[in-house]
Design a protein around this motif. Structure first.
Motif, PDB file in Angstrom:
ATOM      1  N   THR A  48      19.847  77.234  35.637  1.00 11.63           N
ATOM      2  CA  THR A  48      19.459  76.044  36.391  1.00 11.63           C
ATOM      3  C   THR A  48      18.979  76.417  37.780  1.00 11.63           C
ATOM      4  O   THR A  48      17.970  75.888  38.263  1.00 11.63           O
ATOM      5  N   MET A  49      19.678  77.336  38.430  1.00  8.70           N
ATOM      6  CA  MET A  49      19.277  77.762  39.771  1.00  8.70           C
ATOM      7  C   MET A  49      17.934  78.484  39.738  1.00  8.70           C
ATOM      8  O   MET A  49      17.087  78.288  40.611  1.00  8.70           O
ATOM      9  N   GLN A  50      17.716  79.328  38.741  1.00 11.05           N
ATOM     10  CA  GLN A  50      16.434  80.019  38.618  1.00 11.05           C
ATOM     11  C   GLN A  50      15.301  79.026  38.384  1.00 11.05           C
ATOM     12  O   GLN A  50      14.242  79.123  39.011  1.00 11.05           O
ATOM     13  N   ASP A  51      15.532  78.083  37.495  1.00  5.87           N
ATOM     14  CA  ASP A  51      14.504  77.075  37.233  1.00  5.87           C
ATOM     15  C   ASP A  51      14.209  76.240  38.464  1.00  5.87           C
ATOM     16  O   ASP A  51      13.052  75.920  38.745  1.00  5.87           O
ATOM     17  N   ALA A  52      15.255  75.893  39.210  1.00  7.29           N
ATOM     18  CA  ALA A  52      15.053  75.103  40.428  1.00  7.29           C
ATOM     19  C   ALA A  52      14.273  75.896  41.464  1.00  7.29           C
ATOM     20  O   ALA A  52      13.385  75.355  42.141  1.00  7.29           O
ATOM     21  N   TYR A  57       9.537  76.727  44.706  1.00  4.23           N
ATOM     22  CA  TYR A  57       8.629  77.617  45.423  1.00  4.23           C
ATOM     23  C   TYR A  57       7.285  77.815  44.736  1.00  4.23           C
ATOM     24  O   TYR A  57       6.302  78.143  45.371  1.00  4.23           O
ATOM     25  N   PHE A  58       7.254  77.657  43.427  1.00  3.60           N
ATOM     26  CA  PHE A  58       6.011  77.829  42.686  1.00  3.60           C
ATOM     27  C   PHE A  58       5.810  76.666  41.723  1.00  3.60           C
ATOM     28  O   PHE A  58       5.882  76.849  40.506  1.00  3.60           O
ATOM     29  N   PRO A  59       5.564  75.480  42.237  1.00  5.29           N
ATOM     30  CA  PRO A  59       5.354  74.357  41.314  1.00  5.29           C
ATOM     31  C   PRO A  59       4.088  74.604  40.486  1.00  5.29           C
ATOM     32  O   PRO A  59       3.072  75.045  40.996  1.00  5.29           O
ATOM     33  N   GLY A  60       4.209  74.354  39.233  1.00  5.53           N
ATOM     34  CA  GLY A  60       3.059  74.549  38.351  1.00  5.53           C
ATOM     35  C   GLY A  60       2.921  75.958  37.808  1.00  5.53           C
ATOM     36  O   GLY A  60       2.071  76.219  36.973  1.00  5.53           O
ATOM     37  N   TYR A  61       3.759  76.894  38.253  1.00  5.45           N
ATOM     38  CA  TYR A  61       3.622  78.266  37.768  1.00  5.45           C
ATOM     39  C   TYR A  61       4.005  78.370  36.298  1.00  5.45           C
ATOM     40  O   TYR A  61       3.309  79.023  35.522  1.00  5.45           O
ATOM     41  N   VAL A  62       5.088  77.726  35.930  1.00  5.33           N
ATOM     42  CA  VAL A  62       5.501  77.765  34.524  1.00  5.33           C
ATOM     43  C   VAL A  62       4.440  77.105  33.661  1.00  5.33           C
ATOM     44  O   VAL A  62       4.115  77.590  32.570  1.00  5.33           O
ATOM     45  N   GLN A  63       3.854  76.017  34.159  1.00  2.00           N
ATOM     46  CA  GLN A  63       2.774  75.352  33.424  1.00  2.00           C
ATOM     47  C   GLN A  63       1.585  76.279  33.278  1.00  2.00           C
ATOM     48  O   GLN A  63       0.931  76.315  32.242  1.00  2.00           O
ATOM     49  N   LEU A  85       9.049  86.478  37.484  1.00  2.00           N
ATOM     50  CA  LEU A  85       8.961  85.104  37.013  1.00  2.00           C
ATOM     51  C   LEU A  85       8.415  85.052  35.589  1.00  2.00           C
ATOM     52  O   LEU A  85       8.894  84.278  34.769  1.00  2.00           O
ATOM     53  N   GLU A  86       7.421  85.880  35.305  1.00  2.38           N
ATOM     54  CA  GLU A  86       6.900  85.905  33.939  1.00  2.38           C
ATOM     55  C   GLU A  86       7.957  86.426  32.979  1.00  2.38           C
ATOM     56  O   GLU A  86       8.099  85.925  31.867  1.00  2.38           O
ATOM     57  N   GLU A  87       8.726  87.421  33.434  1.00  2.00           N
ATOM     58  CA  GLU A  87       9.814  87.931  32.602  1.00  2.00           C
ATOM     59  C   GLU A  87      10.818  86.831  32.294  1.00  2.00           C
ATOM     60  O   GLU A  87      11.260  86.673  31.159  1.00  2.00           O
ATOM     61  N   TRP A  88      11.184  86.068  33.332  1.00  2.00           N
ATOM     62  CA  TRP A  88      12.121  84.963  33.132  1.00  2.00           C
ATOM     63  C   TRP A  88      11.558  83.944  32.169  1.00  2.00           C
ATOM     64  O   TRP A  88      12.270  83.439  31.309  1.00  2.00           O
ATOM     65  N   TYR A  89      10.287  83.641  32.318  1.00  4.70           N
ATOM     66  CA  TYR A  89       9.667  82.663  31.433  1.00  4.70           C
ATOM     67  C   TYR A  89       9.684  83.162  29.996  1.00  4.70           C
ATOM     68  O   TYR A  89      10.048  82.423  29.076  1.00  4.70           O
TER      69      TYR A  89
END
Length: 158
Positions: A48-52, A57-63, A85-89
């Motif tokens: 949850t903390m990672q997702d938050a 800090y990077f809105p739209g990055y996961v999208q 971040l890509e690794e986490w995704y």
């Protein structure tokens, strides 16, 4: 100082000291029980903390990872800048897929287990019926044997 200001300053200091002591003791109690440590180390809290953080800090990055834009310039720059971040995704996507797969496997295992339990119950029921039928036939054979013995005794006495 004006009338009563010194008293007001002393009360404010006492309130601040009392509040600090309460926070200090509360933190000590939480540290002793280990509840706070367990809460922050739980996988759900970390995710949850990672997702938050990523969302803040990077809105739209996961999208953009899901649906890369056509120009790829910003996407490729972010990909090189933040490989974590890509690794986490990717890890989150794999975990989600594995969760779905394990849920399906558990569901099939549960249905298989229920079928096996049903078959076992059917076998037990059939065995009980056979045992009941066998014991009834033994009882009937015994009664017939007794009747024959009585008939022989009567015939012998006559």
């Amino acid at each position: 100082m004006k009338n009563g200001q010194w008293f007001q300053k002393i009360l404010q200091c006492l309130i601040a000291v009392t509040g600090s002591y309460i926070l200090y003791r509360g933190g000590g109690i939480l540290a002793e029980t280990g509840w706070l440590k367990q809460m922050f180390q739980s996988e759900k809290t970390v995710n949850t903390m990672q997702d938050a953080a990523v969302g803040l800090y990077f809105p739209g990055y996961v999208q953009s990872l899901k649906n890369p834009p056509e120009d790829f310039l910003l996407h490729s720059w972010l990909k090189e800048l933040m490989p974590v971040l890509e690794e986490w995704y990717e890890e989150a996507r794999r975990q989600q897929e594995s969760t779905v797969e394990t849920a399906e496997e558990q569901e099939t295992e549960e249905t298989d287990r229920k079928l096996q339990e049903g078959e076992a119950e059917e076998r037990e029921t059939k065995m009980r019926e056979q045992e009941t039928a066998a014991s009834e036939s033994e009882i009937q054979n015994g009664k017939e044997g007794e009747n024959e013995a009585e008939a022989l005794e009567e015939a012998g006495t006559e």
